[in-house]
Design a protein around this motif. Structure first.
Motif, short mmCIF file in Angstrom:
data_model
loop_
_atom_site.label_atom_id
_atom_site.label_comp_id
_atom_site.label_asym_id
_atom_site.label_seq_id
_atom_site.Cartn_x
_atom_site.Cartn_y
_atom_site.Cartn_z
N LYS A 130 0.81 -1.22 0.00
CA LYS A 130 0.00 0.00 0.00
C LYS A 130 0.85 1.27 0.00
N PRO A 131 1.76 1.46 0.95
CA PRO A 131 2.52 2.73 0.93
C PRO A 131 3.37 2.88 -0.32
N ALA A 132 3.91 1.78 -0.82
CA ALA A 132 4.76 1.87 -2.01
C ALA A 132 3.95 2.29 -3.23
N LEU A 133 2.78 1.68 -3.42
CA LEU A 133 2.01 1.99 -4.62
C LEU A 133 1.33 3.35 -4.54
N LEU A 134 0.98 3.79 -3.34
CA LEU A 134 0.44 5.14 -3.21
C LEU A 134 1.51 6.19 -3.49
N GLN A 135 2.77 5.88 -3.12
CA GLN A 135 3.87 6.79 -3.45
C GLN A 135 4.10 6.81 -4.96
N LEU A 136 4.06 5.64 -5.59
CA LEU A 136 4.20 5.57 -7.05
C LEU A 136 3.08 6.36 -7.73
N GLN A 137 1.88 6.22 -7.23
CA GLN A 137 0.74 6.95 -7.77
C GLN A 137 0.99 8.46 -7.70
N GLN A 138 1.53 8.92 -6.59
CA GLN A 138 1.81 10.34 -6.42
C GLN A 138 2.90 10.80 -7.40
N ASP A 139 3.96 10.00 -7.55
CA ASP A 139 5.05 10.37 -8.45
C ASP A 139 4.59 10.38 -9.90
N MET A 140 3.82 9.37 -10.30
CA MET A 140 3.34 9.30 -11.67
C MET A 140 2.34 10.42 -11.96
N SER A 141 1.53 10.78 -10.96
CA SER A 141 0.60 11.89 -11.14
C SER A 141 1.37 13.18 -11.43
N HIS A 142 2.46 13.38 -10.69
CA HIS A 142 3.26 14.59 -10.88
C HIS A 142 3.84 14.63 -12.30
N ILE A 143 4.36 13.51 -12.76
CA ILE A 143 4.94 13.44 -14.11
C ILE A 143 3.87 13.74 -15.17
N THR A 144 2.70 13.12 -15.03
CA THR A 144 1.68 13.28 -16.06
C THR A 144 1.07 14.68 -16.07
N VAL A 145 0.88 15.28 -14.90
CA VAL A 145 0.35 16.65 -14.87
C VAL A 145 1.33 17.60 -15.54
N ASN A 146 2.62 17.46 -15.22
CA ASN A 146 3.62 18.31 -15.87
C ASN A 146 3.64 18.08 -17.38
N LEU A 147 3.56 16.83 -17.79
CA LEU A 147 3.59 16.51 -19.21
C LEU A 147 2.35 17.04 -19.92
N LEU A 148 1.20 16.96 -19.27
CA LEU A 148 -0.04 17.49 -19.87
C LEU A 148 0.09 18.99 -20.09
N GLN A 149 0.66 19.70 -19.13
CA GLN A 149 0.84 21.15 -19.29
C GLN A 149 1.82 21.46 -20.42
N LYS A 150 2.87 20.66 -20.55
CA LYS A 150 3.81 20.85 -21.65
C LYS A 150 3.14 20.56 -23.00
N LEU A 151 2.27 19.58 -23.05
CA LEU A 151 1.53 19.30 -24.28
C LEU A 151 0.65 20.48 -24.66
N CYS A 152 0.00 21.09 -23.67
CA CYS A 152 -0.80 22.29 -23.97
C CYS A 152 0.08 23.39 -24.54
N GLU A 153 1.24 23.59 -23.92
CA GLU A 153 2.18 24.60 -24.45
C GLU A 153 2.56 24.28 -25.89
N SER A 154 2.80 23.01 -26.17
CA SER A 154 3.23 22.62 -27.51
C SER A 154 2.14 22.88 -28.55
N LEU A 155 0.89 22.95 -28.11
CA LEU A 155 -0.23 23.21 -29.01
C LEU A 155 -0.51 24.70 -29.16
N GLY A 156 0.25 25.53 -28.48
CA GLY A 156 0.06 26.97 -28.61
C GLY A 156 -1.10 27.51 -27.79
N VAL A 157 -1.52 26.77 -26.75
CA VAL A 157 -2.56 27.26 -25.85
C VAL A 157 -1.92 27.42 -24.47
N GLU A 158 -2.66 28.02 -23.54
CA GLU A 158 -2.14 28.21 -22.19
C GLU A 158 -1.77 26.86 -21.57
N ARG A 159 -0.64 26.81 -20.88
CA ARG A 159 -0.21 25.56 -20.27
C ARG A 159 -1.22 25.03 -19.26
#
Length: 349
Positions: A130-159
């Protein structure tokens, strides 16, 4: 085509115009790419894959304690042959977890997707999971949120153009997956597209993941330290088809070899409706609209889009937890306009 011809994107390059252009190409022309320099190093990934192997080595009794049949929220363990993709059983076993939240009482449900909200189930025989996978969930969430914002930037819209659909925390769904060896190649998981915004896949050293490119299926061979990223249907919707959700599948290993992976799916909040982004003119002319599949139409309301996939993938859970009269009524209202596929004798979704 070899693995090296799939784009390799460095997270640290995305502060530059050149890096954003490479990301835009990968997401719009391929829909799949390798992500490196993302902050989750090879040693950490190996520790999670080792933990996954330890889970699957538990006794059948320990795994059955957390079988998904006990969870109306589609959490827990599935033995080989318990999940369906494209109408066929998959040759894999897995453990699913999602956001940790209290469940709503049946009387408080206004929409059927609200029944997805609830707690995870964890094996008492493996308290470290449980603690390991919840930590992984938190780390992966951080990566994907950052990546989603970069994708928005790449499309020429607000991050932050899609931040309102995520809220304080995106909806996440993750799986530990084991593909046992088969005498001949089988459907480890059938051809499909992912329903959310972004998917991250952590692979061991065994190949098996394949991506559709034209009329070919391309091997996505493991690259040490790299995460495999694919664009989900919600991003295809949000970009009016400019970004591509791509069909992919996994073929079972043979010759006594097993394959382990961890898949992480990030989406908007279940209560959200996905907006269509206002792309710059030069990109808008290249947006051909989202793919239309009459057997699996895309829904802009996230909760129903996610629930549709869960109901079809796990009919044994659906039959146990979604076929009482109140739920049938809510399902009928939510999915009245969809083509139907049998779920059970009385419920059609």
């Amino acid at each position: 085509m070899h693995a090296a011809t799939l784009p390799i994107i460095s997270m640290t390059s995305l502060d530059s115009a050149e890096g954003l252009a490479q990301l835009r190409y990968a997401a719009s022309e391929v829909g799949f790419f390798y992500l490196v320099d993302h902050g989750l190093d090879s040693d950490q990934q190996q520790q999670y894959l080792t933990l996954s192997k330890e889970f699957f080595q538990l006794s059948n009794a320990d795994k059955q304690q957390v079988d998904m049949i006990h969870s109306p929220h589609f959490r827990g363990y599935n033995a080989v042959g318990s999940e369906m993709t494209a109408g066929r059983l998959d040759a894999r076993e897995q453990f699913d977890w999602m956001n940790e939240e209290p469940a709503l009482a049946t009387k408080d449900l206004r929409y059927p997707w609200q029944k997805l909200i609830g707690p995870n189930v964890w094996p008492t025989a493996m308290p470290a999971l449980k603690p390991a996978l919840l930590q992984l969930q938190q780390d992966m969430s951080h990566i994907t949120v950052n990546l989603l914002q970069k994708l928005c930037e790449s499309l020429g819209v607000e991050r932050n153009a899609l931040d309102a659909t995520i809220g304080e925390q995106p909806y996440t769904h993750a799986k530990l997956i084991r593909y046992p060896a088969q005498e001949a190649v089988q459907q480890g998981v059938g051809a499909h597209k992912d329903p959310g915004y972004l998917t991250l896949v952590m692979q061991d050293g065994q190949s098996g993941l394949k991506v559709e490119r034209g009329n070919d299926w391309i091997d996505v061979k493991p690259i040490p330290g790299a995460l495999v990223v694919n664009i989900g249907e919600l991003l295809e919707l949000a970009s009016d088809g400019f970004l591509k959700a791509t069909n992919h599948k996994v073929e079972s290993p043979t010759q006594g070899v097993e394959r382990y992976s961890i898949a992480f799916f990030m989406a908007a909040q279940l209560s959200a409706t996905v907006p269509v982004l206002s792309l710059p003119a030069e990109l808008k002319t290249r947006a051909s609209g989202p793919t239309i599949d009459p057997n699996n139409p895309l829904l802009t309301d996230v909760g129903n889009n996610v629930l549709k996939g869960r109901l079809r993938s796990h009919p044994h859970v659906t039959k146990k937890h979604y076929c009482d009269k109140p739920l049938r009524h809510l399902l009928a209202k939510s999915f009245a306009q969809l083509p139907t596929a049998d779920i059970c004798d009385e419920c059609r979704v």
